[in-house]
Design an enzyme around this catalytic site. Structure first.
Site, PDB file in Angstrom:
ATOM      1  N   GLY A 410       0.827  -1.194   0.000  1.00  0.00           N
ATOM      2  CA  GLY A 410       0.000   0.000   0.000  1.00  0.00           C
ATOM      3  C   GLY A 410       0.866   1.251   0.000  1.00  0.00           C
ATOM      4  O   GLY A 410       2.102   1.201  -0.019  1.00  0.00           O
ATOM      5  N   ASP A 527      -6.931   9.873  -2.118  1.00  0.00           N
ATOM      6  CA  ASP A 527      -6.125   8.953  -2.934  1.00  0.00           C
ATOM      7  C   ASP A 527      -7.010   7.886  -3.570  1.00  0.00           C
ATOM      8  O   ASP A 527      -6.724   6.692  -3.513  1.00  0.00           O
ATOM      9  CB  ASP A 527      -5.033   8.298  -2.080  1.00  0.00           C
ATOM     10  CG  ASP A 527      -3.915   7.697  -2.931  1.00  0.00           C
ATOM     11  OD1 ASP A 527      -3.821   8.045  -4.128  1.00  0.00           O
ATOM     12  OD2 ASP A 527      -3.140   6.882  -2.407  1.00  0.00           O
TER      13      ASP A 527
END
Length: 731
Positions: A410, A527
């Protein structure tokens, strides 16, 4: 070491049916070589795989013994009836001999003449005659189970015979009439096999008889073979003895005393570990094994030779008191050492536990634990939603964070697959860099943000761990990967249908709309991208990775922050002026819609004239190339109107000016409407859609500048030129 005696050459068959095939016998050729599986032609056997029968010449083999150097085979029985003589049956043993001690020749009948011939040219004869009274058979209690001449006779086999031929004939050519017998039989059989019965004079039901063949190696003596210049000529291998044959010619091999195995095999015989099996030592733990033998001894304080058949071991009285004193002293020293070691160990482990506790407290502080508690103290219910995991629990769940458990990387860390004690699958995110204050802040922000969210299309936070070197987050496990993995043609040629893509887009939009409009404090994700949209086993969308998210107080419309996001999805207005608002997520979601429409990634370097997918999409629309840029895997006539509507929506989402973009609530509502129209055809209105469809397909060059006009594109270009200097902190 135990070694199987029935040992064949490497790769050669070691069995045929239930019969072991020990070397020097063998079948065929050793795989990968031109070497035979047998020593020489005398030992060449044949295996009939169809019947699993082993043959020596034409005779079935039932056993091969290395210890006795014998082979059990069977031969047909010769039978003659009335005035007919039985057939000749021959046995050529290729140099082996018919065992004179294990076999005998028999003849059965009341006018029976059994003839047997020996040697190569059959120059030696022998045989016997069996007769009966012509009027009636002999009394059963007189001849049953005996073979003394009445109804049955036998003779011994001479020593050294290697070829035989026998047949059944008649003394009187069966001219006399017997009411109970007019047939005869002759055969060679193993001594312990045949037991005569009077019933055999009425009917002899047996067709084959077993016999024993003595086999030897070569036709020379041990001395001649051992002195040969060619070592291959001597069949006895390492740790063996050679024995000259006492019945015929040649020699056999046996393992030396204390050794076992196959004496003919190239590896020879191997040492027997007598100490690991019953032996002659009076005290088993005083046994020492040597090559081919073993030795027994007595321990200190005892006397004798150590052997049960010798003097054994007895206690040496003069030394017993001294040994007892030594034993008491040794025991006292051992107890004292044990107490000292226990005390030192206790102090060490207490110190280690104290250091570990201090380390965990320091990690908790460095990982922002107090900062998190301070933020969460103002929000009730956190303790009911999120669990604080221990380091031990997460180490056990991930097999100490083994590399094989990594399922992704991530923005703020590496993600591992974990299994909790109740078999619940979880995803555990571990921060990449230890002690990075920016990442710690993002981590705490993600915990705080996710603690405020409860939505079916948002990845659920189950808990966290702050006592490790780097902070850990524990999420529900979403098992079907990212959205990008399913729509990227380079990773998935088949992908899924447009209907599925539209549903995923609607679910994602609804989740973002919830963050903007329905959460207790509005949340901007900051995001949104196809790699942060996960799919479960039912392809249900789950929005993830909230490390960059921000909470926006209800009385504020925007906040000024350091630019953060992913290039290709980043709002150009936010990039240019640094002011973050909910329209920044709308722009990023618009790029995801374009990815769903085109099957392309947000950044593609095969478009030299454009920076990213959004610009390429807008430019293609201006040039009336809408159908050319669509993903060919979703092109269907029935999808045309939906594709047009979603394309229009995507264009509105990626407008340069945030004020001109729709809200996520409007986007979600429009996508749900498209799905509803597809499910309920009566809701469609062709007239209402015609104008906007033609506007998209036929008049794109004249689109309003607010959508994709030249001025807007120029502004888009000038803003993107500042990316290199202003996105240094982005991902």
């Amino acid at each position: 070491m135990a070694v199987t005696q029935a040992q064949s050459l490497a790769g050669c068959p070691d069995k045929c049916g239930d019969v072991d095939i020990p070397y020097p016998f063998g079948v065929g050729v050793q795989p990968g070589t031109s070497r035979n599986c047998f020593l020489d032609q005398s030992f060449n056997l044949t295996c009939d795989n169809a019947t699993s029968t082993l043959y020596f010449e034409k005779h079935p083999v039932s056993n091969i013994s290395l210890q006795q150097s014998q082979m059990d085979i069977s031969m047909l029985i010769s039978k003659g009836c009335y005035n007919r003589t039985g057939k000749f049956h021959d046995l050529y043993t290729k140099g082996f001999t018919i065992s004179s001690t294990q076999n005998k020749f028999l003849s059965i009948g009341c006018d029976a003449l059994g003839i047997i011939r020996f040697n190569k040219n059959f120059t030696h004869y022998s045989g016997c005659v069996a007769l009966c009274d012509t009027d009636k058979p002999p009394p059963k209690d007189m001849i049953d189970k005996t073979c003394s001449g009445t109804g049955c006779c036998h003779v011994d086999i001479p020593a050294g015979m290697n070829n035989i031929s026998f047949y059944a004939a008649s003394v009187d050519n069966h001219t006399n009439v017997w009411r109970f017998n007019n047939c005869s039989a002759a055969f060679v059989a193993r001594n312990d096999w045949f037991s005569f019965s009077l019933d055999y004079l009425q009917n002899f039901p047996i067709d084959r008889a077993p016999l024993v063949v003595d086999w030897t190696v070569s036709n020379v003596t041990c001395q001649t073979a051992a002195n040969s210049s060619n070592e291959e000529d001597f069949a006895c291998k390492s740790n063996t003895d050679c024995v000259d044959s006492s019945d015929g010619v040649g020699y056999t091999c046996t393992c030396k005393s204390g050794f076992q195995g196959n004496p003919y095999h190239p590896s020879g015989c191997h040492d027997v570990d007598e100490c690991s099996r019953p032996n002659n030592c009076s005290m088993p733990n005083q046994c020492r094994n040597f090559n081919g033998t073993y030795q027994c001894s007595c321990p200190s304080g005892y006397k004798g030779d150590g052997y049960t058949n010798g003097r054994g071991c007895t206690l040496d009285a003069p030394q017993s008191n001294q040994q007892l004193l030594i034993l008491i002293i040794a025991l006292g020293i051992s107890v004292a050492l044990l107490v000292v070691i226990t005390l030192i160990s206790t102090l060490y482990w207490s110190h280690k536990r104290r250091i570990l506790k201090q380390l965990k407290e320091r990690n908790f502080e460095q990982n922002g634990g107090y900062m998190l508690l301070q933020q969460l103290s103002q929000h009730q219910g956190y303790s009911d939603k999120t669990k604080i995991f221990t380091e031990v629990e997460l180490n056990d769940a991930t097999n100490n964070f083994d590399q094989s458990r990594i399922i992704g990387h991530g923005g703020q860390g590496t993600v591992y697959k974990g299994i909790l004690p109740d078999n619940t699958l979880v995803a555990i995110k571990k921060s990449k860099v230890e002690g990075n204050s920016r990442q710690i802040k993002d981590f705490i922000n993600e915990v705080f943000v996710l603690s405020q969210i409860n939505h079916r299309n948002v990845v659920k936070l189950l808990g966290c761990c702050l006592e490790t070197d780097v902070p850990l987050l524990v999420y529900e496990f979403v098992d079907n990967g990212t959205l990008l993995k399913h729509i990227d043609p380079s990773k998935n040629e088949l992908s899924f249908t447009w209907e599925t893509r539209l549903r995923i887009a609607a679910e994602t939009a609804e989740a973002i709309s919830y963050l903007h409009s329905s959460a207790s404090i509005p949340i901007i994700h900051r995001d949104i991208k196809s790699t942060n949209i996960l799919l479960d086993h039912n392809l249900k969308a789950k929005v993830s990775d909230f490390g960059a998210s921000r909470l926006i107080p209800l009385d504020e419309t925007h906040v000024t922050t350091m630019v953060q996001g992913t290039f290709g999805y980043l709002d150009p207005e936010y990039l240019h002026i640094g002011q973050l608002n909910d329209k920044s997520d709308v722009y990023s979601f618009g790029v995801v819609l374009i990815e769903l429409l085109t099957g392309n990634k947000a950044i593609e370097f095969r478009w030299p004239e454009h920076v990213n997918l959004a610009m390429h999409f807008v430019s293609s629309m201006r040039e009336n190339q809408f159908w050319e840029i669509l993903d060919k895997r979703i092109l269907e006539q029935k999808n045309a109107k939906q594709l047009k509507e979603v394309a229009l929506l995507a264009m509105r989402c990626v407008r340069v000016k945030g004020d001109e973009r729709p809200t996520m609530k409007e986007v979600a509502k429009e996508l749900e409407g498209l799905i509803a129209m597809d499910k309920h055809p009566w809701m469609k209105n062709e007239d209402l859609m015609l104008e906007e469809s033609e506007y998209l397909l036929g008049h794109l060059p004249n689109l309003d500048g607010a959508i994709i006009g030249a001025g807007t594109l120029a502004c888009y270009d000038c803003m993107l030129k500042e990316i290199a200097s202003e996105i240094a902190d982005g991902r």
